[in-house]
Write an enzyme that holds these catalytic residues in place. Structure first.
Site, PDB file in Angstrom:
ATOM      1  N   ARG A 116      10.059  -1.433  -5.184  1.00  0.00           N
ATOM      2  CA  ARG A 116       8.898  -0.827  -5.561  1.00  0.00           C
ATOM      3  C   ARG A 116       9.047   0.398  -6.372  1.00  0.00           C
ATOM      4  O   ARG A 116       9.088   1.796  -5.620  1.00  0.00           O
ATOM      5  CB  ARG A 116       7.820  -1.357  -4.589  1.00  0.00           C
ATOM      6  CG  ARG A 116       8.014  -2.042  -4.195  1.00  0.00           C
ATOM      7  CD  ARG A 116       6.283  -2.967  -3.759  1.00  0.00           C
ATOM      8  NE  ARG A 116       5.785  -3.444  -3.919  1.00  0.00           N
ATOM      9  CZ  ARG A 116       4.380  -3.467  -4.392  1.00  0.00           C
ATOM     10  NH1 ARG A 116       3.929  -3.234  -2.806  1.00  0.00           N
ATOM     11  NH2 ARG A 116       3.439  -3.981  -4.994  1.00  0.00           N
TER      12      ARG A 116
ATOM     13  N   ASN B 142      -2.697   2.915 -10.314  1.00  0.00           N
ATOM     14  CA  ASN B 142      -3.515   2.234  -8.856  1.00  0.00           C
ATOM     15  C   ASN B 142      -2.955   0.356  -9.103  1.00  0.00           C
ATOM     16  O   ASN B 142      -3.012   0.176 -10.453  1.00  0.00           O
ATOM     17  CB  ASN B 142      -4.798   2.841  -8.740  1.00  0.00           C
ATOM     18  CG  ASN B 142      -4.961   1.743  -7.391  1.00  0.00           C
ATOM     19  OD1 ASN B 142      -4.258   2.113  -6.244  1.00  0.00           O
ATOM     20  ND2 ASN B 142      -6.556   1.088  -7.224  1.00  0.00           N
ATOM     21  N   LYS B 143      -3.779  -0.342  -8.560  1.00  0.00           N
ATOM     22  CA  LYS B 143      -3.770  -1.570  -8.501  1.00  0.00           C
ATOM     23  C   LYS B 143      -4.010  -2.390 -10.263  1.00  0.00           C
ATOM     24  O   LYS B 143      -5.426  -1.888 -10.627  1.00  0.00           O
ATOM     25  CB  LYS B 143      -3.955  -2.206  -6.941  1.00  0.00           C
ATOM     26  CG  LYS B 143      -4.026  -3.735  -6.946  1.00  0.00           C
ATOM     27  CD  LYS B 143      -2.742  -4.438  -7.132  1.00  0.00           C
ATOM     28  CE  LYS B 143      -1.635  -4.144  -6.415  1.00  0.00           C
ATOM     29  NZ  LYS B 143      -0.278  -4.393  -7.021  1.00  0.00           N
TER      30      LYS B 143
ATOM     31  N   GLY C  81       1.115  -1.260  -0.262  1.00  0.00           N
ATOM     32  CA  GLY C  81       0.106   0.627  -0.305  1.00  0.00           C
ATOM     33  C   GLY C  81       1.044   0.890   0.109  1.00  0.00           C
ATOM     34  O   GLY C  81       1.610   1.289   0.923  1.00  0.00           O
ATOM     35  N   ALA C  82       0.627   1.959  -1.098  1.00  0.00           N
ATOM     36  CA  ALA C  82       1.640   3.470  -1.099  1.00  0.00           C
ATOM     37  C   ALA C  82       2.051   4.188   0.233  1.00  0.00           C
ATOM     38  O   ALA C  82       3.298   3.646   0.623  1.00  0.00           O
ATOM     39  CB  ALA C  82       0.939   3.916  -2.131  1.00  0.00           C
TER      40      ALA C  82
ATOM     41  N   ASP D  55      -1.554   4.771  -6.171  1.00  0.00           N
ATOM     42  CA  ASP D  55      -0.068   4.293  -6.007  1.00  0.00           C
ATOM     43  C   ASP D  55       0.962   5.763  -6.700  1.00  0.00           C
ATOM     44  O   ASP D  55       2.106   6.043  -6.420  1.00  0.00           O
ATOM     45  CB  ASP D  55       0.684   3.459  -6.667  1.00  0.00           C
ATOM     46  CG  ASP D  55      -0.381   1.901  -5.699  1.00  0.00           C
ATOM     47  OD1 ASP D  55      -1.428   2.363  -5.903  1.00  0.00           O
ATOM     48  OD2 ASP D  55       0.858   1.445  -5.089  1.00  0.00           O
TER      49      ASP D  55
HETATM   50  O1  MRU Z   1       0.653  -3.749  -4.579  1.00  0.00           O
HETATM   51  P1  MRU Z   1      -0.253  -3.016  -2.982  1.00  0.00           P
HETATM   52  O2  MRU Z   1      -0.787  -4.201  -2.029  1.00  0.00           O
HETATM   53  O3  MRU Z   1       1.168  -1.788  -2.562  1.00  0.00           O
HETATM   54  O4  MRU Z   1      -1.160  -2.647  -3.883  1.00  0.00           O
HETATM   55  C1  MRU Z   1      -1.816  -1.281  -3.744  1.00  0.00           C
HETATM   56  C2  MRU Z   1      -2.678  -0.657  -4.076  1.00  0.00           C
HETATM   57  O5  MRU Z   1      -2.504   0.078  -5.435  1.00  0.00           O
HETATM   58  C3  MRU Z   1      -3.353   0.505  -3.436  1.00  0.00           C
HETATM   59  O6  MRU Z   1      -5.229   0.660  -4.210  1.00  0.00           O
HETATM   60  C4  MRU Z   1      -2.828   2.126  -3.451  1.00  0.00           C
HETATM   61  O7  MRU Z   1      -1.734   1.522  -2.705  1.00  0.00           O
HETATM   62  C5  MRU Z   1      -3.465   2.530  -2.215  1.00  0.00           C
HETATM   63  S1  MRU Z   1      -3.076   2.419  -0.496  1.00  0.00           S
HETATM   64  C6  MRU Z   1      -4.231   3.372   0.431  1.00  0.00           C
END
Ligand code: MRU
Length: 356
Positions: free
Chosen positions: A93, A251-252, A51-52, A241
């Site tokens: 990352r 985003n994801k 999560g970012a 992100d």
């Molecule tokens: O690969 P991840 O689980 O780190 O990806 C997370 C996401 O895509 C979230 O939607 C994003 O980081 C926002 S978290 C507040």
């Protein structure tokens, strides 16, 4: 952890960094004790923390840990160690800009106070990491306050991935408006995309909402379109992100598909993120580095193989949603509408250390 207790994702204890291992949730609540920079870097890479904003906070503590453990004789040597730590952490990352933002902020402080010597630097860098964490939590609550009024009256919201307390210092970004609306006794029902392949929705968002006693329905990613067509969904809220200068959002993986579906069904599509997620250095979304993760996360669910041995698979971990598909971006400073450029610039200006 009690039902109503706010989650802790990352924190400092005695002389090390602690994390809740998000790979094991919801089946096991295990704390990871990171005693070294390598352990912090590994935790980010392997998504023990993800999560970012959460990886930003973790990286800040990683920098603080390096200073705390340093036996440097002078501040030049410590600066060198910090610069190396910054490079190591940033490499873990690539897509979530909060990581580089946080390490840059720690370096900026170190540069400012270098003349004071090693001992004050140690102390102040740890305090800065605490501040980053506290600010992130406050930003999430503010996002909740700005975002809750945008949720339509019936309160049926679809979300993708996990942009909740676990992805932040607590409370979440995309989940913040839902938490706030729920706290205001408004009707809320969250449709949670399971979010293949890492299952952040099924494992983490469903767990968090369930703990908070917010009604939810877990769906597989391919059900969203049908539910939208049937009229079950009122709006979509996701996290981010990286938000670049023209409003494009990384985003994801799968977020883009949801945005296209929302457009096709005339549903509002909101992005909620703290302003530490804004990256004005990139003009548009095609410039955002997209992390490629192991294809084993696609051919397997956990350790269980679901695809034949030897088949080719792909695993881009993020996608980019073009700004035309976004109704509004919610930050801790308010709600930004098209054209996003000016608003993003304004919100990013209040950041202490933009990414260079
Ligand atoms: O690969 P991840 O689980 O780190 O990806 C997370 C996401 O895509 C979230 O939607 C994003 O980081 C926002 S978290 C507040």
């Amino acid at each position: 952890m009690n039902n109503k207790q706010e989650l802790r994702t990352v924190w400092w204890e005695d002389d090390h960094v602690c994390l809740i291992d998000q790979r094991l949730l919801p089946n096991e609540e295990v704390i990871v004790y990171c005693q070294t920079l390598t352990m912090v870097a590994q935790a980010i890479k392997t998504m023990q923390v993800r999560g970012a904003p959460a990886i930003g906070c973790t990286a800040a503590y990683g920098m603080a840990l390096v200073a705390y453990q340093s036996t440097a004789n002078d501040s030049d040597q410590l600066m060198q160690q910090l610069a190396e730590a910054q490079t190591t952490l940033n490499a873990q990352r690539p897509t979530a800009v909060n990581l580089a933002w946080a390490t840059r902020r720690m370096m900026s402080l170190a540069e400012q106070i270098q003349a004071q010597g090693v001992a004050p630097m140690r102390e102040q860098l740890l305090n800065e990491a605490h501040t980053i964490l506290a600010e992130d939590l406050a930003m999430c609550h503010a996002i909740g306050a700005h975002g809750a009024p945008l949720i339509p009256k019936r309160g049926a919201v679809l979300t993708h991935c996990n942009a909740g307390g676990l992805a932040t210092a607590g409370y979440g970004t995309a989940l913040a408006p839902m938490r706030t609306a729920h706290a205001q006794n408004r009707p809320i029902h969250v449709f949670v995309d399971e979010t293949r392949p890492f299952l952040q929705g099924a494992r983490l968002t469903a767990w968090e909402l369930h703990q908070a006693e917010i009604p939810l329905t877990l769906i597989t990613d391919n059900m969203a379109g049908y539910l939208m067509r049937r009229g079950d969904i009122d709006c979509v809220i996701v996290g981010a992100d990286r938000i670049v200068a023209n409003g494009d959002v990384a985003n994801k993986i799968g977020t883009y598909s949801v945005a296209v579906l929302a457009k096709a069904h005339n549903l509002p599509f909101y992005v909620a993120a703290p302003s530490s997620t804004i990256d004005l250095a990139l003009a548009h979304g095609d410039l955002i580095p997209i992390e490629e993760r192991s294809v084993e996360e696609v051919t397997h669910i956990g350790t269980y193989r679901i695809a034949p041995e030897g088949v080719q698979a792909a695993h881009p971990a993020f996608d980019v949603t073009p700004h035309e598909l976004i109704t509004a971006i919610i930050t801790e400073q308010g709600v930004i509408y098209e054209p996003f450029g000016a608003g993003l610039q304004q919100h990013a200006q209040r950041l202490m250390t933009p990414i260079n």
